[in-house]
Scaffold this motif. Structure first.
Motif, PDB file in Angstrom:
ATOM      1  N   ALA A 190      -9.193 -30.363 -26.797  1.00  0.00           N
ATOM      2  CA  ALA A 190      -8.872 -30.087 -28.190  1.00  0.00           C
ATOM      3  C   ALA A 190      -7.394 -29.715 -28.274  1.00  0.00           C
ATOM      4  O   ALA A 190      -6.900 -28.926 -27.477  1.00  0.00           O
ATOM      5  N   VAL A 191      -6.679 -30.354 -29.218  1.00  0.00           N
ATOM      6  CA  VAL A 191      -5.273 -30.007 -29.447  1.00  0.00           C
ATOM      7  C   VAL A 191      -5.226 -29.070 -30.653  1.00  0.00           C
ATOM      8  O   VAL A 191      -5.671 -29.427 -31.742  1.00  0.00           O
ATOM      9  N   HIS A 192      -4.690 -27.870 -30.429  1.00  0.00           N
ATOM     10  CA  HIS A 192      -4.637 -26.875 -31.503  1.00  0.00           C
ATOM     11  C   HIS A 192      -3.294 -26.994 -32.219  1.00  0.00           C
ATOM     12  O   HIS A 192      -2.340 -26.322 -31.855  1.00  0.00           O
ATOM     13  N   ALA A 193      -3.245 -27.865 -33.215  1.00  0.00           N
ATOM     14  CA  ALA A 193      -1.969 -28.166 -33.869  1.00  0.00           C
ATOM     15  C   ALA A 193      -1.544 -27.046 -34.821  1.00  0.00           C
ATOM     16  O   ALA A 193      -0.361 -26.741 -34.930  1.00  0.00           O
ATOM     17  N   LEU A 194      -2.493 -26.466 -35.536  1.00  0.00           N
ATOM     18  CA  LEU A 194      -2.204 -25.295 -36.380  1.00  0.00           C
ATOM     19  C   LEU A 194      -3.222 -24.215 -36.037  1.00  0.00           C
ATOM     20  O   LEU A 194      -4.414 -24.468 -35.945  1.00  0.00           O
ATOM     21  N   ASP A 214      -4.452 -34.994 -45.156  1.00  0.00           N
ATOM     22  CA  ASP A 214      -5.380 -34.528 -44.126  1.00  0.00           C
ATOM     23  C   ASP A 214      -5.942 -33.188 -44.598  1.00  0.00           C
ATOM     24  O   ASP A 214      -5.371 -32.562 -45.501  1.00  0.00           O
ATOM     25  N   THR A 215      -7.049 -32.772 -44.021  1.00  0.00           N
ATOM     26  CA  THR A 215      -7.662 -31.504 -44.453  1.00  0.00           C
ATOM     27  C   THR A 215      -7.763 -30.542 -43.269  1.00  0.00           C
ATOM     28  O   THR A 215      -7.839 -30.971 -42.114  1.00  0.00           O
ATOM     29  N   PRO A 216      -7.763 -29.231 -43.550  1.00  0.00           N
ATOM     30  CA  PRO A 216      -7.848 -28.253 -42.463  1.00  0.00           C
ATOM     31  C   PRO A 216      -9.195 -28.331 -41.729  1.00  0.00           C
ATOM     32  O   PRO A 216     -10.211 -28.685 -42.333  1.00  0.00           O
ATOM     33  N   THR A 217      -9.165 -28.024 -40.444  1.00  0.00           N
ATOM     34  CA  THR A 217     -10.411 -27.896 -39.679  1.00  0.00           C
ATOM     35  C   THR A 217     -11.132 -26.622 -40.117  1.00  0.00           C
ATOM     36  O   THR A 217     -12.336 -26.613 -40.313  1.00  0.00           O
ATOM     37  N   ARG A 218     -10.353 -25.549 -40.261  1.00  0.00           N
ATOM     38  CA  ARG A 218     -10.883 -24.286 -40.796  1.00  0.00           C
ATOM     39  C   ARG A 218      -9.839 -23.665 -41.705  1.00  0.00           C
ATOM     40  O   ARG A 218      -8.672 -24.029 -41.674  1.00  0.00           O
ATOM     41  N   GLY A 219     -10.270 -22.698 -42.511  1.00  0.00           N
ATOM     42  CA  GLY A 219      -9.355 -22.034 -43.420  1.00  0.00           C
ATOM     43  C   GLY A 219      -9.330 -22.736 -44.760  1.00  0.00           C
ATOM     44  O   GLY A 219     -10.008 -23.746 -44.960  1.00  0.00           O
ATOM     45  N   ARG A 220      -8.534 -22.207 -45.676  1.00  0.00           N
ATOM     46  CA  ARG A 220      -8.522 -22.752 -47.034  1.00  0.00           C
ATOM     47  C   ARG A 220      -7.135 -23.176 -47.474  1.00  0.00           C
ATOM     48  O   ARG A 220      -6.137 -22.572 -47.115  1.00  0.00           O
ATOM     49  N   TYR A 221      -7.088 -24.230 -48.265  1.00  0.00           N
ATOM     50  CA  TYR A 221      -5.846 -24.655 -48.908  1.00  0.00           C
ATOM     51  C   TYR A 221      -6.109 -24.770 -50.397  1.00  0.00           C
ATOM     52  O   TYR A 221      -6.902 -25.602 -50.834  1.00  0.00           O
TER      53      TYR A 221
END
Ligand code: ATP
Ligand code: MG
Length: 238
Positions: A23-27, A61-68
């Motif tokens: 897994a690449v943790h980009a953010l 693109d959409t976040p894997t977790r968290g909110r925008y």
């Protein structure tokens, strides 16, 4: 002085890319507010997550977790068609490599987003002419991309980004392929977009480009490590 209302609100945004087993943790948990009309530069080393952040801000693109929350709307609640509509109406994109269509005039390149939006031909032409005049290319509308300098090509790309009159302009290394003179031309256009009240977010590696922004956000390993506001930003001299 009260802060402007946040058009962009990120809350603990995580973006993880699955690459086979790894897994690449980009953010890694980005929390951020950007107000209407702010001019923000995003900086950071290669691989620090800048383009990933920009893709999320631009609803590409959409976040894997968290909110925008974009203008108070949680983008998770929107389907693909609604996201596409938001991109069309609210956001103008500019990329390092211009992404113009070859063998197609500057005018036709700028008209394209309005073809998708269903604007009538005469109105398309009028608005495209106005956008090209805004970026100083009123006398180059019939030129193909190959007949324009790098700075001129990027200004066509800026005209294309603003022709739908978006409130927000997102640019990923817009001056990365440009020489000093062309960089100055393009930056003066960004200064103008900001002066017109648009929200401008620009990714850059160059400190002198970032100096045009009022606020600099630095990423490292997918996290915000610095976020500074300045009272006076540099202005391009024309
Ligand atoms: N589609 C993808 N699939 C897998 N990993 C990705 C993908 N896009 C980006 N990454 C990884 O996520 C991390 C952040 O990439 P990103 O493109 O956001 O960096 P950047 O800060 O824009 O770098 P640069 O300055 O080189 O453009 C990097 O480790 C990258 O390899
Ligand atoms: Mg990038």
């Amino acid at each position: 002085m009260s802060a402007p209302p946040a058009v962009i609100a990120l809350r603990k945004v995580v973006k993880t890319y699955a690459m086979g087993e790894v897994a690449v943790h980009a953010l890694q948990g980005v929390t951020l507010d950007i107000g209407a009309g702010e001019f923000v530069a995003v900086m950071g080393a290669s691989g620090s997550g800048k383009s990933t952040l920009m893709n999320i801000l631009g609803c590409l693109d959409t976040p894997t977790r968290g909110r925008y929350l974009l203008d108070g709307v949680d983008v998770r609640l929107l389907d693909d068609a609604q996201l596409a509509e938001i991109r069309n109406q609210k956001i103008g994109f500019i990329f390092q490599s211009f992404n113009l269509i070859a063998r197609t005039t500057a005018l036709e390149n700028v008209e394209l987003p309005m073809v998708y939006a269903g604007v009538k031909a005469k109105e398309r032409r009028r608005r495209a002419m106005r956008a090209l005049t805004t970026v100083g290319l009123g006398d180059r509308v019939g030129h193909m991309p190959s007949e324009l300098s790098g700075g001129q090509q990027q200004r066509v790309a800026v005209a294309r980004a603003i022709v739908t009159d978006p409130a927000m302009v997102l640019a990923d290394e817009p001056t990365g392929n440009l020489d000093t003179a062309s960089t100055a031309e393009v930056l003066s256009v960004f200064d103008r977009l900001h002066a017109e009240g648009r929200t401008v977010v620009i990714i850059t590696h160059e400190e002198d480009v970032a100096a045009h922004a009022q606020r600099i956000i630095r990423l490292r390993d997918g996290a915000v490590v610095e976020d500074v506001r300045r009272l006076s930003a540099l202005r391009a001299v024309r």
